[in-house]
Design an enzyme around this catalytic site. Sequence first.
Site, PDB file in Angstrom:
ATOM      1  N   CYS A  34       0.834  -1.204   0.000  1.00  0.00           N
ATOM      2  CA  CYS A  34       0.000   0.000   0.000  1.00  0.00           C
ATOM      3  C   CYS A  34       0.868   1.253   0.000  1.00  0.00           C
ATOM      4  O   CYS A  34       0.365   2.351  -0.204  1.00  0.00           O
ATOM      5  CB  CYS A  34      -0.952   0.012   1.204  1.00  0.00           C
ATOM      6  SG  CYS A  34      -0.116  -0.040   2.782  1.00  0.00           S
ATOM      7  N   CYS A 103      -2.470  -3.486   8.876  1.00  0.00           N
ATOM      8  CA  CYS A 103      -2.022  -2.158   9.312  1.00  0.00           C
ATOM      9  C   CYS A 103      -1.507  -2.226  10.747  1.00  0.00           C
ATOM     10  O   CYS A 103      -0.559  -1.522  11.097  1.00  0.00           O
ATOM     11  CB  CYS A 103      -3.161  -1.151   9.223  1.00  0.00           C
ATOM     12  SG  CYS A 103      -4.102  -1.271   7.684  1.00  0.00           S
TER      13      CYS A 103
HETATM   14 FE1  FES Z   1      -1.478   0.473   4.309  1.00  0.00          FE
HETATM   15 FE2  FES Z   1      -3.275   0.375   6.244  1.00  0.00          FE
HETATM   16  S1  FES Z   1      -3.633   0.227   4.121  1.00  0.00           S
HETATM   17  S2  FES Z   1      -1.138   0.383   6.409  1.00  0.00           S
END
Ligand code: FES
Length: 146
Positions: A34, A103
């Site tokens: 991400c 996360c």
């Molecule tokens: Fe990347 Fe939460 S989506 S840390």
Amino acid sequence: MEYSEKVMDHFANPRNVGEIENADGVGEVGNPKCGDIMKMYLKIDKGVITDVKFKTFGCGAAIATSSMATELVKGKTIEDALKITNKAVMEALDGLPPVKVHCSVLAEQAVKAALSDYYTKRGIDPTPIVGKLEDDCHGECAHNLH
Ligand code: FES
């Protein structure tokens, strides 16, 4: 996606945001999928984490989990801080939606990375104490993000 009140609170009012000058340990971890990044600063005195600050460039759950992680490790001995898993962080936040579990792993790893740095700076091999840092997320990313 449903977030608990605690997650919303820590996202809206994150605790311990910032940097520590001359920190005893600094850890930076990122989630390659991400692109989110978390940086953790620790002040350590006689084996106790006396101060902690963080900066997170990431999703709301990453901010909430790093905020909660700082609250959990503050005032703890290194030994106790190392026992704080991403599950403990999630429980303290009254849970996270399944797609956001990874996360919280970032928060756990950020604390461990900062402690590794603390030992490395003292010429001590951190691996036997802190364990191996994971580039990945307990396999969570495997189905969520890859
Ligand atoms: Fe990347 Fe939460 S989506 S840390």
